[in-house]
Design a protein around this motif. Structure first.
Motif, mmCIF file in Angstrom:
data_model
loop_
_atom_site.group_PDB
_atom_site.id
_atom_site.type_symbol
_atom_site.label_atom_id
_atom_site.label_comp_id
_atom_site.label_asym_id
_atom_site.label_seq_id
_atom_site.Cartn_x
_atom_site.Cartn_y
_atom_site.Cartn_z
ATOM 1 N N SER A 45 0.830 -1.209 0.000
ATOM 2 C CA SER A 45 0.000 0.000 0.000
ATOM 3 C C SER A 45 0.861 1.254 0.000
ATOM 4 N N ARG A 46 1.907 1.250 0.813
ATOM 5 C CA ARG A 46 2.784 2.413 0.886
ATOM 6 C C ARG A 46 3.484 2.669 -0.429
ATOM 7 N N VAL A 47 3.945 1.616 -1.073
ATOM 8 C CA VAL A 47 4.635 1.767 -2.354
ATOM 9 C C VAL A 47 3.686 2.340 -3.406
ATOM 10 N N ILE A 48 2.478 1.771 -3.482
ATOM 11 C CA ILE A 48 1.493 2.215 -4.477
ATOM 12 C C ILE A 48 1.060 3.654 -4.222
ATOM 13 N N MET A 49 0.747 3.976 -2.967
ATOM 14 C CA MET A 49 0.277 5.326 -2.650
ATOM 15 C C MET A 49 1.371 6.370 -2.867
ATOM 16 N N LEU A 81 -4.103 6.098 -12.982
ATOM 17 C CA LEU A 81 -5.244 5.192 -12.907
ATOM 18 C C LEU A 81 -4.824 3.727 -12.959
ATOM 19 N N GLN A 82 -3.638 3.463 -13.531
ATOM 20 C CA GLN A 82 -3.159 2.082 -13.620
ATOM 21 C C GLN A 82 -2.992 1.448 -12.234
ATOM 22 N N TYR A 83 -2.783 2.267 -11.216
ATOM 23 C CA TYR A 83 -2.593 1.742 -9.869
ATOM 24 C C TYR A 83 -3.911 1.390 -9.189
ATOM 25 N N GLY A 84 -5.015 1.700 -9.846
ATOM 26 C CA GLY A 84 -6.316 1.358 -9.294
ATOM 27 C C GLY A 84 -6.520 -0.140 -9.160
ATOM 28 N N LYS A 85 -5.819 -0.929 -10.000
ATOM 29 C CA LYS A 85 -5.919 -2.389 -9.925
ATOM 30 C C LYS A 85 -5.142 -2.947 -8.736
ATOM 31 N N TRP A 86 -4.270 -2.115 -8.197
ATOM 32 C CA TRP A 86 -3.426 -2.573 -7.104
ATOM 33 C C TRP A 86 -3.984 -2.221 -5.732
ATOM 34 N N GLN A 87 -4.598 -1.050 -5.621
ATOM 35 C CA GLN A 87 -4.976 -0.556 -4.290
ATOM 36 C C GLN A 87 -6.418 -0.066 -4.283
ATOM 37 N N ILE A 88 -7.171 -0.461 -3.283
ATOM 38 C CA ILE A 88 -8.559 -0.046 -3.150
ATOM 39 C C ILE A 88 -8.650 1.469 -2.963
ATOM 40 N N TYR A 89 -9.642 2.079 -3.565
ATOM 41 C CA TYR A 89 -9.972 3.501 -3.490
ATOM 42 C C TYR A 89 -9.053 4.406 -4.323
ATOM 43 N N VAL A 90 -7.971 3.870 -4.873
ATOM 44 C CA VAL A 90 -7.078 4.707 -5.683
ATOM 45 C C VAL A 90 -7.816 5.233 -6.910
ATOM 46 N N GLU A 91 -8.539 4.357 -7.584
ATOM 47 C CA GLU A 91 -9.249 4.763 -8.803
ATOM 48 C C GLU A 91 -10.241 5.888 -8.515
#
Length: 246
Positions: A45-49, A81-91
């Protein structure tokens, strides 16, 4: 979401390994597997955010440039937007930002599909979406959007005022008063909410300009009123600079 799947797979793998290979009791294996799941989830989560925040901050600098680089900011956010598949609520968070940029440009047709996918805790984006529904003569959708927004953002005075203003514009003065009263229960003694409730009870127009620039971003004033506000703000800044030089 990839993050949940990867973290869960890591936790389950360790659980099975400890249970069948190491012969630990099932409860100990489960607890250690749960620890691995939690740690993996937090780290990913930290990496993605961090990557998402880089895109948001870059887009913010583009918007603050003179003149603002709107299209570049939107491109930067769309890449996130590509990170939306990785982390909830990002999209939802990224879509909120894109929709708000288009809305503030008065490009309402492009703003709408992004605002529809807004993050429910982004009250400004939810407010803009509700206004879009109002302009499309979808009062029920407008109300349900505002209700969801105030449920999660009940401490935002402008959101309550905006909700009441739109209801008043739709001719539902009674409901607008009720909304302001509910807002005052969440924010006792709030000046703008109290003033606007008094205005409606006296049959007067609501005073939304007390909210300043935050109000004008919703484009519910005429272009002429917005231009006058901007000119007055520029004049005030110039006057302050002159005084500072003296």
């Amino acid at each position: 979401m990839y993050n949940i799947l990867i973290s869960a797979a890591s936790g389950v793998a360790l659980f099975l390994l400890l249970l069948f290979a190491v012969k630990l009791p099932w409860w100990a294996s489960f607890l250690l597997g749960l620890v691995v799941f939690t740690v993996a989830f937090i780290l990913i989560s930290r990496v993605i955010m961090k990557k998402v925040m880089v895109s948001i901050e870059t887009a913010g600098r583009d918007l603050q440039a003179q003149p603002p680089r709107f299209e570049k900011a939107v491109r930067e956010l769309k890449e996130a937007l590509q990170y939306g598949k990785w982390q909830i609520y990002v999209e939802g968070q990224v879509n909120s930002q894109i929709g708000m940029i288009y809305y503030m440009k008065r490009d309402f047709s492009n703003a709408f599909p992004y605002l529809e996918k807004s993050f429910f805790k982004n009250w400004a984006a939810m407010g803009m979406l509700a206004i879009c529904y109002m302009k499309r003569q979808k009062k029920d959708k407008m109300i349900s959007t505002f209700e969801k927004a105030v449920q999660w953002n009940g401490k935002e005075s402008l959101l309550w005022g905006l909700y009441a203003y739109c209801l008043n514009e739709c001719g539902d003065v009674s409901k607008a008063k009720d909304v302001l009263a509910k807002g005052l229960k969440k924010l006792p003694g709030n000046g703008p909410l109290k003033d606007n409730l008094d205005c409606l009870e006296q049959g007067k127009k609501m005073k939304m300009r007390n909210y300043g620039d935050m109000w004008f971003q919703f484009h519910l004033e005429s272009l002429g009123a917005l231009q006058k506000h901007q000119m007055a703000a520029m004049g005030g800044r110039m006057q302050r600079r002159t005084v500072a030089r003296r």
